[in-house]
Design an enzyme around this catalytic site. Structure first.
Site, PDB file in Angstrom:
ATOM      1  N   GLN A 230      -9.989   0.459   0.505  1.00  0.00           N
ATOM      2  CA  GLN A 230     -10.284   1.364  -0.606  1.00  0.00           C
ATOM      3  C   GLN A 230     -11.600   2.095  -0.367  1.00  0.00           C
ATOM      4  O   GLN A 230     -12.587   1.492   0.047  1.00  0.00           O
ATOM      5  CB  GLN A 230     -10.365   0.575  -1.915  1.00  0.00           C
ATOM      6  N   TYR A 262       3.232  -4.417   0.858  1.00  0.00           N
ATOM      7  CA  TYR A 262       2.272  -3.434   1.353  1.00  0.00           C
ATOM      8  C   TYR A 262       0.881  -4.074   1.294  1.00  0.00           C
ATOM      9  O   TYR A 262      -0.083  -3.474   0.813  1.00  0.00           O
ATOM     10  CB  TYR A 262       2.291  -2.142   0.538  1.00  0.00           C
ATOM     11  N   GLU A 286       3.299  -6.494   5.430  1.00  0.00           N
ATOM     12  CA  GLU A 286       2.592  -5.271   5.820  1.00  0.00           C
ATOM     13  C   GLU A 286       3.152  -4.806   7.171  1.00  0.00           C
ATOM     14  O   GLU A 286       3.392  -5.615   8.055  1.00  0.00           O
ATOM     15  CB  GLU A 286       1.093  -5.552   5.917  1.00  0.00           C
ATOM     16  N   ASP A 339       1.632  -2.553  -3.659  1.00  0.00           N
ATOM     17  CA  ASP A 339       0.626  -1.488  -3.600  1.00  0.00           C
ATOM     18  C   ASP A 339       1.094  -0.468  -2.569  1.00  0.00           C
ATOM     19  O   ASP A 339       0.571  -0.403  -1.459  1.00  0.00           O
ATOM     20  CB  ASP A 339      -0.735  -2.080  -3.219  1.00  0.00           C
ATOM     21  N   CYS A 366      -1.293   4.779  -6.609  1.00  0.00           N
ATOM     22  CA  CYS A 366      -2.312   5.811  -6.391  1.00  0.00           C
ATOM     23  C   CYS A 366      -1.768   7.210  -6.665  1.00  0.00           C
ATOM     24  O   CYS A 366      -2.475   8.188  -6.456  1.00  0.00           O
ATOM     25  CB  CYS A 366      -2.884   5.725  -4.976  1.00  0.00           C
TER      26      CYS A 366
END
Length: 409
Positions: A230, A262, A286, A339, A366
């Protein structure tokens, strides 16, 4: 098409659209206007008229200003520059900070209403350490190298490199260290990174990545300096806390088959395990093998935590198709955290998750439009949006982060 390209129009700006542009109308066509604020009257130059249904235009002058307009926080992105010469990446920098959050709230609420048929009283929350003007938060900046070898940001909505003398959205360490006047001819990019430990570093072009350590609430995470993390200095902590709060503790089962999709280097899996203790079982999935290796290391203190390298859509579809009866029972008690990238999870992933029938789903988003679309997909499979929070983790841009809890029934 083409008759309006380059013409300047006087426009009354009515509302905000997803993507950081305002909305006006000209002779029945929607006009997406950059550098404007709802309620203003502006003169704008048409930059794209290729579509019958809408135009794109760039504000060149403000005739009647909004009371929320301020001097742009980035001089190189201001209205006194030609639109093609304005630095991109701070498209809300001309708007007073609290009004930026109101506009973002409108986008989140409108997306949920239109796409998911959900009415929400969501508000956009500031970070605890926010500056008064929304600057000084970026810990990672990617600069692109122009034809003259100088690095800089792209212009708004183009790949033209703009030389700049400042990076006001970045933390002070990056502002001091960024080599904005140096030449990097022969390279495409320069990344300037300020991790929470170890000092600022430059990654030039295809330079081999090195390992850095980020600290979140006294917990250390190792990752590659060019790996995903982030960008806001407080985002990892804010999102960890938001995910912990989003999970209903009364129905959470640490022995269930909990998932972190994710999962990156394990940030949110660690947040779940930190809240619910050493017996927590959670699998992080992932696609980036290097990130998965770091996740395995970062989650090593929890015996029930593991990390797998796989594309989420394939992994979750395979699990939905092949899970045994005992696995399905454990999955029905599970919390699934996801995510996804800006494009969202998508129908196939949502349907595979729903087929596993988990107790609760926590979605970190997001992009409000992709989030609302996926909430609608979940709704069609019997999951309701139980709660949603939004966070201003990208001040002076149009981006906003949301965390939603979805429950069966």
């Amino acid at each position: 098409m083409g008759e309006l390209l380059g013409r300047e129009l006087e426009l009354d700006v009515t509302n905000i659209a997803h993507g950081g542009v305002a909305v006006a109308r000209h002779e029945g066509r929607v006009v997406f206007v950059s550098d404007a604020i709802p309620g203003e009257r502006v003169r704008a130059r048409v930059s794209n008229d290729a579509k019958k249904s809408f135009l794109r235009a760039e504000t060149v002058d403000v005739i009647e200003a909004s009371p929320h307009r301020r001097e742009h926080v980035w001089a190189e992105a201001g209205l006194d520059r030609e639109p093609a010469d304005r630095a991109g990446g701070a498209e809300f920098g001309h708007i007073e900070l609290t009004h930026q959050r109101e506009l973002k709230r409108q986008v989140v609420a409108d997306s949920l209403r239109r796409m998911a048929h959900v009415e929400s009283d969501v508000r956009v929350e500031p970070t605890p350490d926010e500056s008064t003007d929304g600057t000084g938060w970026r810990t990672r900046v990617r600069l692109h190298v122009g034809p003259d070898g100088r690095p800089g940001p792209f212009a708004a909505r183009s790949h033209r490199v703009i030389p700049v003398r400042s990076l006001p959205l970045a933390v002070a360490e990056i502002g001091d260290a960024a080599p904005l006047a140096e030449s990097f001819a022969g390279h495409d990019t320069v990344d300037v990174i300020a991790p929470s430990t170890g000092g600022v570093r430059l990654v030039v072009g295809a330079q081999k990545p090195s390992v850095i350590t980020e600290v979140v609430r006294e917990r250390e995470f190792r990752l590659a300096d060019t790996g995903f993390w982030q960008v806001h200095r407080a985002a990892a902590s804010v999102l960890s806390g938001a995910v912990q709060s989003a999970i209903d503790a009364e129905s959470f089962d640490p022995t269930a088959m909990n998932l972190d999709l994710y999962g990156g280097v394990g940030l949110l899996a660690a947040a779940v395990a930190d809240r619910f203790g050493p017996t927590t079982r959670i699998t992080s999935v992932e696609s980036d093998a290097a990130a998965t290796d770091f996740a395995s290391e970062n989650l090593s203190e929890w015996l029930g935590a593991r990390a797998e390298t796989a594309r989420v859509e394939r992994w979750i579809a395979s699990l939905a198709a092949t899970a045994s009866a005992s696995e399905r029972e454990r999955l029905s008690r599970a919390a699934i955290v996801l995510d996804p990238p800006r494009s969202g999870a998508g129908r196939d992933v949502v349907e595979a998750i729903a087929a596993l029938d988990p107790e609760q789903v926590v979605y970190v988003a997001c992009d409000p439009v992709a989030f609302a679309r996926d909430v609608d997909f979940f709704s069609s499979k019997g999951y309701r949006l139980d709660a949603v929070r939004a966070f201003d983790l990208f001040p002076n841009t149009h981006h906003v982060e949301a965390v939603g809890t979805l429950r069966r029934g």
